[in-house]
Scaffold this motif. Sequence first.
Motif, PDB file in Angstrom:
ATOM      1  N   LEU A 117       0.818  -1.174  -0.151  1.00 20.53           N
ATOM      2  CA  LEU A 117       0.114  -0.096  -0.069  1.00 20.53           C
ATOM      3  C   LEU A 117       0.826   1.235   0.083  1.00 20.53           C
ATOM      4  CD1 LEU A 117      -2.575   1.570   0.085  1.00 20.53           C
ATOM      5  CD2 LEU A 117      -2.925   1.033   2.528  1.00 20.53           C
ATOM      6  N   PRO A 118       1.967   1.236   0.815  1.00 21.26           N
ATOM      7  CA  PRO A 118       2.674   2.524   0.839  1.00 21.26           C
ATOM      8  C   PRO A 118       3.248   2.944  -0.365  1.00 21.26           C
ATOM      9  CG  PRO A 118       2.926   1.439   2.916  1.00 21.26           C
ATOM     10  CD  PRO A 118       2.117   0.469   1.865  1.00 21.26           C
ATOM     11  N   GLU A 119       3.740   1.985  -1.311  1.00 26.81           N
ATOM     12  CA  GLU A 119       4.593   1.895  -2.333  1.00 26.81           C
ATOM     13  C   GLU A 119       3.402   2.554  -3.496  1.00 26.81           C
ATOM     14  OE1 GLU A 119       6.676  -1.048  -0.009  1.00 26.81           O
ATOM     15  OE2 GLU A 119       4.519  -0.636  -0.517  1.00 26.81           O
ATOM     16  N   ALA A 120       2.262   2.029  -3.375  1.00 18.44           N
ATOM     17  CA  ALA A 120       1.197   2.438  -4.371  1.00 18.44           C
ATOM     18  C   ALA A 120       0.755   3.879  -4.225  1.00 18.44           C
ATOM     19  CB  ALA A 120      -0.061   1.411  -4.350  1.00 18.44           C
ATOM     20  N   ILE A 121       0.594   4.123  -2.730  1.00 20.58           N
ATOM     21  CA  ILE A 121       0.358   5.578  -2.694  1.00 20.58           C
ATOM     22  C   ILE A 121       1.190   6.563  -3.477  1.00 20.58           C
ATOM     23  CG2 ILE A 121      -0.242   7.024  -0.933  1.00 20.58           C
ATOM     24  CD1 ILE A 121      -1.242   4.984   0.873  1.00 20.58           C
ATOM     25  N   ASN A 122       2.380   6.139  -3.092  1.00 16.50           N
ATOM     26  CA  ASN A 122       3.557   7.309  -3.498  1.00 16.50           C
ATOM     27  C   ASN A 122       3.744   7.120  -4.914  1.00 16.50           C
ATOM     28  OD1 ASN A 122       5.224   6.807  -0.431  1.00 16.50           O
ATOM     29  ND2 ASN A 122       4.118   8.638  -0.921  1.00 16.50           N
ATOM     30  N   ALA A 123       3.542   6.061  -5.724  1.00 16.56           N
ATOM     31  CA  ALA A 123       3.450   5.953  -7.078  1.00 16.56           C
ATOM     32  C   ALA A 123       2.410   6.948  -7.578  1.00 16.56           C
ATOM     33  CB  ALA A 123       3.109   4.634  -7.453  1.00 16.56           C
ATOM     34  N   VAL A 124       1.268   7.132  -7.035  1.00 15.60           N
ATOM     35  CA  VAL A 124       0.376   7.839  -7.728  1.00 15.60           C
ATOM     36  C   VAL A 124       0.348   9.200  -6.957  1.00 15.60           C
ATOM     37  CG1 VAL A 124      -2.279   8.107  -7.779  1.00 15.60           C
ATOM     38  CG2 VAL A 124      -1.383   5.837  -7.969  1.00 15.60           C
ATOM     39  N   TRP A 125       0.765   9.548  -5.912  1.00 15.62           N
ATOM     40  CA  TRP A 125       0.735  10.723  -5.318  1.00 15.62           C
ATOM     41  C   TRP A 125       2.265  10.804  -4.468  1.00 15.62           C
ATOM     42  CZ3 TRP A 125      -3.968   8.346  -3.517  1.00 15.62           C
ATOM     43  CH2 TRP A 125      -5.026   8.500  -4.241  1.00 15.62           C
ATOM     44  N   PRO A 126       3.432  11.028  -5.331  1.00 12.09           N
ATOM     45  CA  PRO A 126       4.559  11.226  -4.772  1.00 12.09           C
ATOM     46  C   PRO A 126       4.973  11.950  -3.678  1.00 12.09           C
ATOM     47  CG  PRO A 126       4.691  11.391  -7.178  1.00 12.09           C
ATOM     48  CD  PRO A 126       3.231  11.556  -6.735  1.00 12.09           C
ATOM     49  N   ALA A 127       4.086  13.308  -3.294  1.00 10.49           N
ATOM     50  CA  ALA A 127       4.221  14.001  -2.289  1.00 10.49           C
ATOM     51  C   ALA A 127       3.397  13.514  -0.927  1.00 10.49           C
ATOM     52  CB  ALA A 127       4.002  15.233  -2.485  1.00 10.49           C
ATOM     53  N   THR A 128       2.620  12.634  -0.824  1.00  9.21           N
ATOM     54  CA  THR A 128       1.770  12.154   0.208  1.00  9.21           C
ATOM     55  C   THR A 128       2.606  11.573   1.009  1.00  9.21           C
ATOM     56  OG1 THR A 128      -0.228  11.970  -1.467  1.00  9.21           O
ATOM     57  CG2 THR A 128      -0.288  10.518   0.654  1.00  9.21           C
ATOM     58  N   ARG A 129       2.414  11.909   2.439  1.00  6.33           N
ATOM     59  CA  ARG A 129       2.958  11.451   3.626  1.00  6.33           C
ATOM     60  C   ARG A 129       2.222   9.875   3.944  1.00  6.33           C
ATOM     61  NH1 ARG A 129       5.752  14.563   7.302  1.00  6.33           N
ATOM     62  NH2 ARG A 129       6.757  16.261   6.320  1.00  6.33           N
ATOM     63  N   VAL A 130       2.690   8.992   4.041  1.00  7.43           N
ATOM     64  CA  VAL A 130       1.981   7.583   4.450  1.00  7.43           C
ATOM     65  C   VAL A 130       2.369   7.648   5.804  1.00  7.43           C
ATOM     66  CG1 VAL A 130       1.891   5.325   4.034  1.00  7.43           C
ATOM     67  CG2 VAL A 130       2.404   6.835   2.123  1.00  7.43           C
ATOM     68  N   GLN A 131       1.485   7.382   6.656  1.00  8.07           N
ATOM     69  CA  GLN A 131       1.384   7.056   8.255  1.00  8.07           C
ATOM     70  C   GLN A 131       0.903   5.747   8.425  1.00  8.07           C
ATOM     71  OE1 GLN A 131       2.740   9.184  10.679  1.00  8.07           O
ATOM     72  NE2 GLN A 131       2.366   7.132  11.935  1.00  8.07           N
ATOM     73  N   THR A 132       1.371   5.050   9.345  1.00  5.66           N
ATOM     74  CA  THR A 132       0.849   3.757   9.885  1.00  5.66           C
ATOM     75  C   THR A 132       0.042   4.424  11.019  1.00  5.66           C
ATOM     76  OG1 THR A 132       1.177   1.673  10.605  1.00  5.66           O
ATOM     77  CG2 THR A 132       2.540   3.350  11.831  1.00  5.66           C
ATOM     78  N   CYS A 133      -1.061   3.526  11.239  1.00  9.02           N
ATOM     79  CA  CYS A 133      -2.165   3.645  12.353  1.00  9.02           C
ATOM     80  C   CYS A 133      -1.388   3.303  13.754  1.00  9.02           C
ATOM     81  CB  CYS A 133      -3.307   3.123  12.111  1.00  9.02           C
ATOM     82  SG  CYS A 133      -4.598   2.848  13.438  1.00  9.02           S
ATOM     83  N   ILE A 134      -1.414   4.217  14.397  1.00 10.40           N
ATOM     84  CA  ILE A 134      -0.650   3.815  15.664  1.00 10.40           C
ATOM     85  C   ILE A 134      -1.311   2.900  16.494  1.00 10.40           C
ATOM     86  CG2 ILE A 134       0.143   4.732  17.992  1.00 10.40           C
ATOM     87  CD1 ILE A 134       1.772   5.516  15.434  1.00 10.40           C
ATOM     88  N   VAL A 135      -2.620   3.255  16.633  1.00 10.71           N
ATOM     89  CA  VAL A 135      -3.682   2.241  17.394  1.00 10.71           C
ATOM     90  C   VAL A 135      -3.420   0.812  16.808  1.00 10.71           C
ATOM     91  CG1 VAL A 135      -6.032   1.766  18.026  1.00 10.71           C
ATOM     92  CG2 VAL A 135      -5.089   4.125  18.360  1.00 10.71           C
ATOM     93  N   HIS A 136      -3.663   0.727  15.468  1.00 12.93           N
ATOM     94  CA  HIS A 136      -3.294  -0.554  14.789  1.00 12.93           C
ATOM     95  C   HIS A 136      -2.151  -1.275  15.350  1.00 12.93           C
ATOM     96  CE1 HIS A 136      -6.793   0.056  12.342  1.00 12.93           C
ATOM     97  NE2 HIS A 136      -6.758  -1.288  11.945  1.00 12.93           N
ATOM     98  N   LEU A 137      -1.131  -0.777  15.565  1.00  9.26           N
ATOM     99  CA  LEU A 137       0.295  -0.941  15.895  1.00  9.26           C
ATOM    100  C   LEU A 137       0.137  -1.418  17.183  1.00  9.26           C
ATOM    101  CD1 LEU A 137       3.089  -1.682  14.788  1.00  9.26           C
ATOM    102  CD2 LEU A 137       3.632   0.703  15.512  1.00  9.26           C
TER     103      LEU A 137
END
Length: 441
Positions: A270-290
């Motif tokens: 998922l992070p790779e796909a997001i930045n492939a489409v929107w390179p400037a997007t910050r990808v953040q993991t969900c802390i509560v899920h972690l």
Amino acid sequence: MPVVDDGDVPAEKRPRGRIGRPRRDAGEPRLVSQDFARRLVAQARDEGLDIAGDSGLLQQMMKSVLEAALAEELTDHLGYEPGDPAGRGSGNSRNGSTPKTVLTESGPVALETPRDRAGTFEPQIVRKGQRRLDGIDKIVLGLYAKGMSTRDITAHLAEIYDVDVSPDLISKITDAVHAEVAEWQSRPLNPVYPVIFLDALVCKVRDGGTVRNKAAHLAVGVDVEGRKEVLGIWVETTEGAKFWLRVMNELKARGVSDVLIAVCDGLTGLPEAINAVWPATRVQTCIVHLIRASLRWVSYNDRKKVAGLLRPIYNAPTEAAARAELDALADSDFGRNNPGIIRRWRDSWELVIPFFDFPPEVRKVIYTTNMIESINSQLRRATRNRGHFPSDEALIKVLYLGCKEMGRTSTRSTAGRGSGVPWKQALNQFDIMFPGRLDLA
């Protein structure tokens, strides 16, 4: 049962609020005054007539209103009133009626549908071939969206509304929303979303003759006004980056040109796909899920204690301070006895550290995917009563109806609500951190 209405209650006598102002509905036109309604109910009781039920007051009123509406439609079609000499030689005239029973919220109602001699009359109130009013369809879809099976709905309609509807008919009613789902899945979206949350809901779906778990992925966008919107639902058909790249490209094709922050749960690719489409997007993991993933390694009785040990890590003011807290926890007796928890945090660290670049106002907004989980919890209730779904399309249909039901019954809440952070305060921080990127919104 003949009744006569004396007219509406005068405006000056309409019910008023606690401080003397008219109630919100006081200014709305009422065709049936409360006084008339009371007299109607009293007359029904005097004659031993039920209010609801078979041949009750509501059914009689429904019959009278529908038949009167059909008669008016025929008059409009013919162009003259009953008995008007203007109709002589017009080439068409009234030609009796045809009995018909339609299903309504008040139960089955027997109607006399008027006809014209030329056979050109096409009523719209109750159309030719129509056997149920739209209200029944809305009831069925509402119950279906709340998780009731087709057989449960059949029993409910028979018990509450005295309406006999087969499970096959209920399936046809719900299948009618497929076109609506397709339109919703392809609708245009906003050009910019400050935050998009991505999460999955696991359900059992029949696939190739076997039932297996499938993930229904939801994307929830928060627009610049702080309103949350389900952007789409996708049932996983392939694994990893290819699937997510297709989803992200679909969102972009529907008009999403930029996303500031994407919050997800470490889904593969998922992070790779997001930045492939929107390179400037910050990808953040969900802390509560972690945190929840970490708690799976300990017994239920120790979860509260372990959650307290992890809190200094994600509450740290900076990334360096957070890393120091993690290292300290790893060197403690707890860390040495629970290496799986430490390893999970270290493996996810690259998707955790963007969190520490944000000010407190933004952190509270992106802290968790609880926003999307509140949606998921309601959707789980819609899927819980079903052992499995016969197809991906059936699963998407139920989830769509659940989303539609939520949109109809809940208020439009903002992303900051419940976190103690006004959305506008976070939005100003976004504008400073991502200069110029909100201008397209």
